[in-house]
Design an enzyme around this catalytic site. Structure first.
Site, PDB file in Angstrom:
ATOM      1  N   THR A 181      44.617 -30.360   0.117  1.00 33.31           N
ATOM      2  CA  THR A 181      43.480 -29.729  -0.568  1.00 33.31           C
ATOM      3  C   THR A 181      43.975 -29.094  -1.855  1.00 33.31           C
ATOM      4  O   THR A 181      45.067 -28.557  -1.924  1.00 33.31           O
ATOM      5  CB  THR A 181      42.832 -28.613   0.266  1.00 33.31           C
ATOM      6  N   GLU A 326      38.910 -30.515   4.549  1.00 29.86           N
ATOM      7  CA  GLU A 326      39.182 -30.127   5.943  1.00 29.86           C
ATOM      8  C   GLU A 326      38.121 -30.623   6.918  1.00 29.86           C
ATOM      9  O   GLU A 326      38.316 -30.560   8.131  1.00 29.86           O
ATOM     10  CB  GLU A 326      39.239 -28.595   6.058  1.00 29.86           C
ATOM     11  N   LYS A 435      29.927  -9.097  -6.962  1.00 28.27           N
ATOM     12  CA  LYS A 435      29.286  -7.938  -6.359  1.00 28.27           C
ATOM     13  C   LYS A 435      29.016  -6.916  -7.449  1.00 28.27           C
ATOM     14  O   LYS A 435      29.934  -6.312  -7.984  1.00 28.27           O
ATOM     15  CB  LYS A 435      30.141  -7.362  -5.240  1.00 28.27           C
ATOM     16  N   TRP A 440      25.056  -8.453  -3.940  1.00 26.89           N
ATOM     17  CA  TRP A 440      25.550  -9.802  -4.224  1.00 26.89           C
ATOM     18  C   TRP A 440      24.737 -10.448  -5.343  1.00 26.89           C
ATOM     19  O   TRP A 440      23.521 -10.314  -5.387  1.00 26.89           O
ATOM     20  CB  TRP A 440      25.381 -10.718  -3.027  1.00 26.89           C
TER      21      TRP A 440
END
Ligand code: AMP
Length: 538
Positions: A181, A326, A435, A440
């Protein structure tokens, strides 16, 4: 009481035997500077037997890693077939990685053989000089001219080889392939697919509500064969006998468009940046796009404006899928449900622009920072965690850590909401989350909206430290050629669509959004570039 059914190992040779019996006449095409080159699937399988024979003669056996450093083409596909079927492990290397990463990955995986395109030799040569494990380098001559010194020629090797007549019996739990990855933090991590996981992933991909390939399809994977198992496309083609069309090194939008149309492609697969680049050339094709019925898009969030443009201007739907290296990679796909039949276009677009619902065989849960379950109410955020038979349980050569593999679940690092119907909406990567004043802000959502402004070609939003609000969003925007973009025009476009505190603190114009080796926005590079932007005098 035990079931009384036969058990045969789920392995790649099982798929290849089926293809050899039922799909020999199907087409495998590679684009080249001299035009498309076509072979039958039967020929590709025969050539993969020759490759396996040649590799065996070089001393390659079970479990040995056979790396590829190639574009999407015949030889790469043949290695997808031959290497795992003889018991070796196909290791696809990302041709766009930096030499340091490649040196690490090749060494970590202990690759014994590397199959390299001659056109990529200048990139490979400095890597080759720094690795010790590679005993044989096989060169695919895609440019003509002299072969690099101390290498074997792929075609010559196949011509001289004794084909492997029967594939060996392979344990389904054995490794079939590996792929590292391209994580932005720490060293690259090796994901090791088993024969069993590959077979099960292929079946899932073939579901009508998965990728849904059929024998009558022709698929163009623009997604590289070196990235995330090529989304399972090679084995899906073998299993159902769909024609496979590959772009070779000709990855410019015009060549891809021509190939797509001339080969009568029915399904194409690629990341959003590809579809962004192909919108204009595809729009200019005289007489329409023929039988093209589906575009599969994943790897990064798909801007809704782009998805709508394909539907309205070209009459073709882009289907969004989510996954990661994955997860083999298929995790979820966005198809509408029967219940959505009467929905208005705006609501339907919103559903289709989600990351979709889990494909059967993948379980998905959302967890907060404290490891508590987050409700699937469509508004609460949490990290996506997944488990299933084609989901990684550990990285190669490492003990599974709690940080990545929590009690048998893979922690994806993707922050999302899930609605009561099961539709996932990715909000951010955990490391990209913004944030602001304790609340958020979704950079992914903001980017999608900004890219809907007609003067904008691309936009990436990053969170940067801010003296008052901890973090604030900075929008990095690329204007379309000839168009004028200002901070005011962006904010004006966003104001009616988002809460006030979501509005970017500032908008900067940049020439291009930096991309990672697999074509995603490289926000780390942007964060490094703009650093403490809000804390310095401007
Ligand atoms: P890779 O392993 O390089 O394929 O990267 C996987 C990551 O890409 C995921 O964890 C997501 O962050 C991102 N990704 C993949 N598909 C999507 C999608 N449809 N929408 C948003 N992000 C995606």
């Amino acid at each position: 009481m035990r079931g009384l059914m036969q058990e045969a190992p789920l392995n790649i040779p099982m798929i290849v035997r089926h293809a050899a019996r039922y799909h020999r006449d199907k087409r495998v095409v590679t684009n080249t500077a001299d035009g498309p080159v076509e072979r039958s699937l039967g020929e590709s399988i025969e050539r993969s037997r020759r490759l396996a024979g040649a590799l065996a003669k070089l001393g390659i056996g079970r479990g040995d890693r056979v790396a590829t450093f190639c574009w999407n083409h015949h030889a790469h596909f043949e290695t997808y077939i031959g290497a795992p079927s003889m018991g070796a492990v196909l290791h696809t290397l990302n041709i766009r990685l930096f030499a340091d990463d490649l040196v690490y990955i090749v060494g970590h995986a202990s690759d014994r053989v590397v199959i390299v395109d001659k056109s990529l030799w200048p990139v490979w040569e400095p890597v080759a000089a720094r690795v010790n494990c590679v005993e044989h380098t096989i060169v695919v001559d895609d440019t003509g001219g002299e072969a690099p010194p101390s290498t074997l020629d792929y075609e010559a090797l196949l011509a001289e080889a004794t084909p492997l007549e029967t594939w060996p019996e392979l344990d389904e739990g054995a490794a079939a392939a590996m792929c590292y990855t391209s994580g932005t933090t720490g060293k690259p991590k090796g994901v090791v697919y088993s024969h069993r996981s590959q077979v099960l992933h292929t079946y899932a991909g073939l579901l009508a509500d998965g990728v849904g390939l059929r024998e009558s399809d022709t698929i163009l994977p623009i997604v590289p064969l070196f990235h995330a198992n090529s989304w399972g496309v090679p084995y899906e083609c073998l299993m159902v006998g769909a024609n496979l069309v590959m772009p070779g090194a000709l990855m410019d939008p015009e060549s891809l468009t021509r190939l797509l149309v001339e080969q009568r492609t029915t399904v194409a697969a690629g990341v959003p940046t590809i579809w962004q680049a192909m919108l204009e050339p595809l729009s200019k094709v005289q007489g329409g796009l023929g039988p093209l019925r589906s575009i599969i898009c994943g790897g990064a969030a798909l801007p809704i404006s782009l998805q709508q443009a394909y539907h309205r201007r070209l009459g073709v739907r882009i289907t969004q899928a989510w996954g990661m290296t994955e997860t083999s990679p298929l995790g979820s796909v966005a198809w509408p449900r029967e219940a959505h039949a009467g929905l208005d276009q705006e609501r339907l677009d919103d559903i289709l622009n989600s990351q979709g619902r889990a494909v059967p065989g993948v379980e998905i849960r959302l967890r907060d920072d404290h490891g508590e379950d987050v409700p699937h109410d469509g508004s609460s955020f949490g990290e996506i965690q997944v488990r299933g038979n084609w989901i990684a349980a550990a990285y190669y050569g490492e003990e599974p850590t709690e940080e990545k593999f929590a009690d048998g679940w893979l922690r994806t690092g993707d922050v999302a909401t899930i609605d009561p119907e099961g539709y996932i909406r990715i909000v951010d990567r955990t490391k990209d989350v913004i944030k602001s004043g304790g609340e958020w802000v979704s950079s992914v959502k903001l980017e999608g909206l900004i890219m809907g402004q007609p003067d904008v070609a691309e936009a990436a939003v990053i969170g940067l430290p801010h003296p008052q609000w901890d973090e604030r969003p900075l929008a990095c925007v690329v204007a379309r050629a000839g168009a004028q973009v200002t901070k005011e025009s962006i904010l004006e476009h966003l104001e009616p669509q988002v809460a006030k505190w979501w509005l970017p603190e500032d908008v900067v114009l940049i020439d291009a959004v930096p991309k990672t080796s697999v074509g995603k926005f490289d926000k780390k590079a942007l964060r490094e570039r703009f650093g403490r932007y809000f804390e310095t005098e401007r």
